[in-house]
Scaffold this active site. Structure first.
Site, PDB file in Angstrom:
ATOM      1  CD  GLU A  97      -2.857   1.435   0.561  1.00 34.47           C
ATOM      2  OE1 GLU A  97      -2.565   1.665  -0.842  1.00 34.47           O
ATOM      3  OE2 GLU A  97      -3.982   1.876   0.817  1.00 34.47           O
ATOM      4  CG  ASP A  98      -0.791   4.602  -1.450  1.00 31.46           C
ATOM      5  OD1 ASP A  98      -1.604   4.173  -0.505  1.00 31.46           O
ATOM      6  OD2 ASP A  98      -1.597   5.846  -2.226  1.00 31.46           O
ATOM      7  CG  ASP A 101      -4.721   9.538   6.565  1.00 29.15           C
ATOM      8  OD1 ASP A 101      -4.408   9.947   7.945  1.00 29.15           O
ATOM      9  OD2 ASP A 101      -5.757  10.392   6.141  1.00 29.15           O
ATOM     10  CG  PHE A 150      -3.114  15.385   1.395  1.00 32.29           C
ATOM     11  CD1 PHE A 150      -4.161  14.268   1.825  1.00 32.29           C
ATOM     12  CD2 PHE A 150      -2.714  15.367  -0.092  1.00 32.29           C
ATOM     13  CE1 PHE A 150      -4.593  13.563   0.975  1.00 32.29           C
ATOM     14  CE2 PHE A 150      -3.465  14.500  -0.695  1.00 32.29           C
ATOM     15  CZ  PHE A 150      -4.372  13.363  -0.280  1.00 32.29           C
ATOM     16  NE  ARG A 163      -2.238   8.453  -9.277  1.00 30.29           N
ATOM     17  CZ  ARG A 163      -2.835   8.211  -8.543  1.00 30.29           C
ATOM     18  NH1 ARG A 163      -2.379   7.571  -7.363  1.00 30.29           N
ATOM     19  NH2 ARG A 163      -4.398   8.329  -8.432  1.00 30.29           N
TER      20      ARG A 163
HETATM   21  P1  IMP Z   1      -7.277   5.687   5.149  1.00 29.48           P
HETATM   22  O1  IMP Z   1      -6.230   4.894   5.766  1.00 29.48           O
HETATM   23  O2  IMP Z   1      -8.613   4.887   5.255  1.00 29.48           O
HETATM   24  O3  IMP Z   1      -7.489   7.002   5.680  1.00 29.48           O
HETATM   25  O4  IMP Z   1      -6.914   5.968   3.491  1.00 29.48           O
HETATM   26  C1  IMP Z   1      -5.899   5.741   3.139  1.00 29.48           C
HETATM   27  C2  IMP Z   1      -6.042   6.125   1.687  1.00 29.48           C
HETATM   28  O5  IMP Z   1      -6.269   7.320   1.434  1.00 29.48           O
HETATM   29  C3  IMP Z   1      -4.411   5.832   0.841  1.00 29.48           C
HETATM   30  O6  IMP Z   1      -4.502   4.501   0.413  1.00 29.48           O
HETATM   31  C4  IMP Z   1      -4.422   6.899   0.052  1.00 29.48           C
HETATM   32  O7  IMP Z   1      -5.192   6.564  -1.256  1.00 29.48           O
HETATM   33  C5  IMP Z   1      -5.163   8.110   0.322  1.00 29.48           C
HETATM   34  N1  IMP Z   1      -4.606   8.744   1.535  1.00 29.48           N
HETATM   35  C6  IMP Z   1      -4.291   8.939   2.704  1.00 29.48           C
HETATM   36  N2  IMP Z   1      -3.446  10.071   2.918  1.00 29.48           N
HETATM   37  C7  IMP Z   1      -2.913  10.649   1.790  1.00 29.48           C
HETATM   38  C8  IMP Z   1      -2.029  11.542   1.510  1.00 29.48           C
HETATM   39  O8  IMP Z   1      -1.322  12.136   2.403  1.00 29.48           O
HETATM   40  N3  IMP Z   1      -1.928  11.542   0.261  1.00 29.48           N
HETATM   41  C9  IMP Z   1      -2.408  10.909  -0.667  1.00 29.48           C
HETATM   42  N4  IMP Z   1      -3.174   9.961  -0.220  1.00 29.48           N
HETATM   43  C10 IMP Z   1      -3.539   9.648   0.620  1.00 29.48           C
HETATM   44 MG    MG Z   2      -4.304   4.111  -1.469  1.00 31.45          MG
END
Ligand code: IMP
Ligand code: MG
Length: 174
Positions: A97-98, A101, A150, A163
């Site tokens: 995963e990238d 959050d 962010f 990206r």
């Molecule tokens: P969460 O952990 O459910 O909040 O969502 C995570 C997803 O939201 C990641 O897989 C990203 O696609 C996107 N995301 C969360 N934070 C960032 C950020 O700082 N930059 C870009 N995408 C983000």
């Molecule tokens: Mg993602």
């Protein structure tokens, strides 16, 4: 397109860390023929670099998730818009995963893939961003811990922008 100015991770730091992760994965997974599941779209650059840092063969597959809601915060509801095509039962699976959050996206994916009864299921994420964590997802391999902001670049986007930047930057609006 103006490049965001606050540099967080440069190319040298990223490359070094990816090599370290590759070495650790090579110790842990050698001989297990794991399936690496990349989460589209954000993880495609990290996954591409990571697999080339591995000293053993792996299979690669992808999932695509859509989180309801736009903007810089995910809503918590997650829909799978493209599923894995490789049979995962009895396989060693590593989610790539990238960024994590709130953790909601990854937790939903983890449960979805656990239902296939893999031999093991672990997570490798490029960035662990802890400030807004709502669910404690077990992160087995972490590239970098970044407290907040962010972030864009190295696969991470903001409304599909930034990206393809080779470094990671913070957007000041984040
Ligand atoms: P969460 O952990 O459910 O909040 O969502 C995570 C997803 O939201 C990641 O897989 C990203 O696609 C996107 N995301 C969360 N934070 C960032 C950020 O700082 N930059 C870009 N995408 C983000
Ligand atoms: Mg993602």
């Amino acid at each position: 397109m103006e490049i965001p100015k606050r540099l967080i991770l440069d190319q040298t730091a990223i490359a070094r860390r990816v090599r370290e992760l590759g070495a650790r994965l090579s110790q842990d997974y050698r001989g297990l023929e794991p399936v690496l599941v990349g989460v589209l779209k954000g993880a495609f650059i990290f996954l591409a670099d990571l697999v080339r840092a591995l000293e053993f063969p792996v299979e690669v597959d992808f999932v695509r998730l859509a989180s309801y809601g736009a903007g810089t915060q995910s809503s918590g509801e997650v829909r799978i818009t493209k599923d894995v095509e490789t049979p995962l039962t009895g396989r060693h699976v590593l989610i790539v995963e990238d960024i994590v959050d709130a953790g909601l996206t990854l937790e939903a994916l983890r449960r979805h893939l656990a239902a296939r009864q893999p031999a093991s299921l672990k997570i490798c994420c490029f960035i662990d961003k802890r400030e807004r964590r709502q669910v404690e997802v077990p992160l087995d391999y972490v590239g970098f811990i970044v407290p907040k902001g962010f972030l864009v670049g190295y696969g991470l986007d903001c409304g599909e922008k930034f990206r393809t930047l080779p470094e990671v930057y913070a957007l000041d609006s984040g």
